[in-house]
Write a protein that holds these residues in place. Structure first.
Motif, mmCIF file in Angstrom:
data_model
loop_
_atom_site.group_PDB
_atom_site.id
_atom_site.type_symbol
_atom_site.label_atom_id
_atom_site.label_comp_id
_atom_site.label_asym_id
_atom_site.label_seq_id
_atom_site.Cartn_x
_atom_site.Cartn_y
_atom_site.Cartn_z
ATOM 1 N N TYR A 186 -1.607 70.006 14.688
ATOM 2 C CA TYR A 186 -0.468 69.081 14.651
ATOM 3 C C TYR A 186 0.007 68.783 13.229
ATOM 4 O O TYR A 186 0.820 67.884 13.032
ATOM 5 N N LYS A 187 -0.470 69.529 12.251
ATOM 6 C CA LYS A 187 -0.031 69.317 10.874
ATOM 7 C C LYS A 187 1.234 70.136 10.572
ATOM 8 O O LYS A 187 1.456 71.198 11.139
ATOM 9 N N ASN B 210 6.365 65.530 16.870
ATOM 10 C CA ASN B 210 5.190 64.767 16.457
ATOM 11 C C ASN B 210 4.231 64.597 17.626
ATOM 12 O O ASN B 210 4.481 65.126 18.716
ATOM 13 N N ARG B 211 3.146 63.907 17.388
ATOM 14 C CA ARG B 211 2.128 63.727 18.424
ATOM 15 C C ARG B 211 2.589 62.670 19.415
ATOM 16 O O ARG B 211 2.655 61.486 19.096
ATOM 17 N N GLU C 59 10.561 64.463 18.093
ATOM 18 C CA GLU C 59 10.369 63.206 17.379
ATOM 19 C C GLU C 59 11.478 62.187 17.649
ATOM 20 O O GLU C 59 11.224 60.977 17.671
ATOM 21 N N ASN D 274 10.647 60.804 21.101
ATOM 22 C CA ASN D 274 9.444 59.970 21.036
ATOM 23 C C ASN D 274 9.741 58.598 20.425
ATOM 24 O O ASN D 274 9.235 57.575 20.899
#
Length: 276
Positions: free
Chosen positions: A132-133, A139-140, A169, A172
Motif C-alpha cells: 500500500y505504499k 488509499n487504504r 481516495e 474514501n
C-alpha cells in the motif's frame, strides 16, 4: 489413562474451535450476523478464509477474505459508533500463514522479529504494508470503519490489512465517508441493534505489481432491529473510481451483486430482514 487422553483431545478441539481463521462463522463468531446467518455462498471466492477478527483476546467482527486477490470479500459487524482517537498501527493476520501462529492479529514487526516469519512468507498469504505504499489516487479503505466502534480496542481491531482494500481516495474521503458518518446516523435512528455487512467486488486492476486487487465496486448493507419485532434495511453501492454513492433497498443491492459476482442469487441477511 484413556480417559485423560480423550480429555486432552477434547480440549485441543475446543481450542481449535476458537482460532482466528475458522471453518464456520455460524459456530465461531455468529454474533456479528443478523439472526446468526452470514451471507450465502454466492459471494465466496475460489480460495476463501473465514476470519473471526480477534484482538486483545476478544472477537470484534468477522471477515471473509480472498486469499488469491488479497482483499476482503466482506466484513460484518455491529454498528456501535462512538468518539475517540483514530488508531495508527496496522496489523496482519498470523493464522493466514498457518494454524500454528498466534490466534490474534499482530504487527508485521512482531511476526518478523518474534516469530521469525520472513516477509516473503507473510506476503504469500495476505497483503502487507509494502503493498500500500506509493499509491496514486488510491488509499487504504476500511470495509469495517473504525468510526463505527465505541471503544479504542474495537477501533484498533479494524486496522488489520485483512479489512482493507485499495479505494479511490476521493470516494474514501468524500461520498463514502459521508455515508459512513452522516447517512448511517440518520438511518439508524430508533435502532436498538444494527447489523452491517460491507464488501468489495473484485475488479480487473491491481496494485503492488499484481499482488492486490483493486475492487471495481464497494457496497454496504444494513439490517436494523427496532424493538423486538420490527426490522428495516437498506444498502448502498459505489463504483471505485467515482465519488458517488447510490442508496438502494436491500433487495436491489442483492440483485445488483448477483449480476456483478455471477455466482447465483446473493443473500446478505436472514430472510426476516426486509428486501423492499
Amino acid at each position: 489413562m484413556l480417559g485423560l487422553l480423550l480429555l486432552q483431545v477434547l480440549a485441543s478441539c475446543l481450542w481449535l474451535g476458537h482460532s482466528e481463521v475458522v471453518t464456520s462463522f455460524e459456530t465461531s463468531c455468529p454474533q456479528f450476523f443478523f439472526r446468526e446467518v452470514p451471507p450465502n455462498e454466492a459471494l465466496e471466492p475460489e480460495n476463501p478464509a473465514r476470519i473471526c477478527q480477534r484482538y486483545d483476546n476478544q472477537y470484534y467482527f468477522a471477515t471473509l477474505y480472498d486469499r488469491k486477490m488479497r482483499i476482503p470479500v466482506y466484513s460484518a459487524y455491529i454498528y456501535q459508533p462512538g468518539p475517540g482517537k483514530r488508531p495508527r498501527t496496522w496489523l496482519v493476520e498470523p493464522q493466514l500463514i498457518g494454524s500454528n501462529y498466534p490466534k490474534t492479529m499482530e504487527k508485521e514487526w512482531t511476526l518478523l522479529n518474534r516469530y521469525n516469519v520472513s516477509l516473503e512468507k507473510l506476503s504469500q498469504s495476505q497483503a502487507i504494508l509494502r503493498d500500500y505504499k506509493n499509491l496514486t489516487g488510491l488509499n487504504r479503505g476500511h470495509l469495517n470503519p473504525n468510526g463505527h466502534h465505541e471503544d479504542y480496542s474495537s477501533r484498533v481491531a479494524t486496522f488489520t490489512l485483512t479489512n482493507i482494500v485499495p479505494q479511490d481516495e476521493k470516494l474514501n474521503g468524500g461520498a463514502w465517508n459521508n455515508y459512513e458518518q452522516q447517512t448511517m446516523i440518520r438511518r439508524t435512528q430508533g435502532c436498538t441493534t444494527t447489523y452491517v455487512v460491507v464488501g468489495a467486488v473484485p475488479g480487473n486492476n491491481y496494485i503492488a505489481k499484481g499482488r492486490v486487487n483493486k475492487p471495481s465496486y464497494l457496497w454496504s448493507a444494513a439490517c436494523c432491529v427496532v424493538g423486538n419485532s420490527y426490522t428495516k434495511a437498506w444498502g448502498v453501492i459505489a463504483e471505485n473510481d467515482r465519488n458517488q454513492v447510490e442508496l438502494l433497498t436491500l433487495g436491489e443491492l442483492e440483485d445488483t451483486l448477483t449480476e456483478l459476482y455471477g455466482r447465483g442469487q446473493v443473500s446478505l441477511f436472514d430472510s426476516d430482514c426486509p428486501r423492499e
